[in-house]
Write an enzyme that holds these catalytic residues in place. Structure first.
Site, short mmCIF file in Angstrom:
data_model
loop_
_atom_site.label_atom_id
_atom_site.label_comp_id
_atom_site.label_asym_id
_atom_site.label_seq_id
_atom_site.Cartn_x
_atom_site.Cartn_y
_atom_site.Cartn_z
CB CYS A 70 96.78 82.38 -38.55
SG CYS A 70 96.50 84.12 -38.27
CB THR A 71 98.53 77.65 -36.71
OG1 THR A 71 99.61 78.54 -36.95
CG2 THR A 71 98.97 76.22 -36.94
#
Ligand code: BEZ
Length: 245
Positions: A70-71
Site C-alpha cells: 500500500c505504501t
C-alpha cells in the site's frame, strides 16, 4: 442426485447479504451511480459527490495503513499528480483505518516516494464506505478492504472497476490508460483496441455501419466486416495499426 452445480441453482438477483452486517445490499455494476457518502478523510470531512464536482474520480481502496504494498501504491498515486490533473481526475484512497493513522502513515509515504500525498485518504473504521462499494472480500484473509478501483465519470456513473488481491500492487499507468480510453470513447463515440494508447487508431463500434463510419470518421479501414479501425475526424492520423501482430 440429479442436482446441477450450485451456481446454476442460485437465484439471479442483484441483492446479496452483506458479509459483515447481513443486511441485503446491491451489487455494484458498470453504469450504476456511485454510492454517495459523507466521511472523514486525511483532508477533513468529504461529501463524496460534492467533492467530485464535475471531475472524473479514481476511488481506490487498500487493506491497511503501515503496510508495504500500500505504501508503494499511494506513493505512486502522489507521483502521478500532474497526470491525474491533465485528465481532470481526482484520486481518492480508502483504508479501513483511522484519520490519526492516516496522518502518521502519510509522512512515511511522502518520504518513501519523494512526493506529496495531496489527495484525500478516506478513514473507514466502521467499514461503511467499503461495504457500500463491496470492497471487503472475506475469502481474502480478513475483513479489511481489498484493492478495488472504481473509475467514476462526471455524471457519477461507475465506468470501470477492477479488483486486485491484497498481495498484488496495481499498475497505475494502466489505470491512467483506462481513463484515457474511456474519455476517448466518449469524445469519439468509438471503442479502443487492445493496448490502445492516445494517438492510436480507434475501433468503429459494431453498431455503426461501415458507410456511416466513413461519414463520421477519417481513414476507415475494414480489416473484417466486423473489425474496422479509423481516426477521429480532425485528429492527426492514428499511428497504431491494430496491435495483434
Ligand atoms: C500490503 O499492502 O503490503 C499488504 C496488505 C495486506 C496484505 C498483504 C500485503
Amino acid at each position: 442426485s440429479g442436482q446441477g452445480p450450485g451456481w446454476l441453482e442460485r437465484p439471479c438477483t442483484l441483492e446479496r447479504p452483506d458479509p459483515l452486517t447481513e443486511r441485503m445490499i446491491m451489487a455494484l455494476h458498470l453504469g450504476d451511480t456511485a454510492p454517495d457518502f459523507t466521511t472523514q478523510t486525511s483532508q477533513g470531512e468529504v461529501s463524496f459527490h460534492d467533492w467530485a464536482g464535475d471531475n472524473w474520480v479514481v476511488l481506490f481502496s487498500h487493506p491497511a495503513d503501515f503496510t508495504p504494498v500500500c505504501t508503494t501504491e499511494l506513493g505512486r498515486v502522489g507521483q502521478l499528480k500532474d497526470e491525474w490533473a491533465k485528465r481532470g481526475v481526482k484520486p481518492i484512497a480508502l483504508s479501513v483505518d483511522s484519520v490519526e493513522d492516516h496522518a502518521k502513515w502519510k509522512g512515511d509515504i511522502e518520504e518513501f516516494s519523494a512526493c506529496s500525498v495531496d489527495f484525500p485518504i478516506i478513514a473507514d473504521p466502521d467499514k461503511s464506505v467499503a461495504i457500500s462499494y463491496d470492497m471487503i472480500h472475506p475469502g481474502e484473509g480478513d475483513t479489511s478492504s481489498v484493492r478495488s478501483v472504481f473509475v467514476i465519470d462526471p455524471a457519477k456513473k461507475i465506468r470501470l472497476s477492477m479488483t486486485y488481491p491484497k498481495s498484488t500492487g496495481r499498475n497505475f499507468d494502466e489505470i491512467l490508460r483506462t481513463v484515457d480510453a474511456l474519455q476517448e470513447a466518449d469524445r469519439g463515440e468509438c471503442a479502443t483496441p487492445v493496448d490502445w494508447k492516445p494517438g492510436d487508431r480507434i475501433i468503429v463500434p459494431p453498431t455503426v455501419s461501415t458507410a456511416d463510419a466513413r461519414a463520421k470518421f477519417d481513414d476507415v479501414q475494414e480489416v473484417y466486416p466486423y473489425l474496422r479501425t479509423a481516426v477521429i475526424r480532425g485528429d492527426a492520423a492514428g499511428k497504431g495499426a491494430v496491435a495483434c501482430d
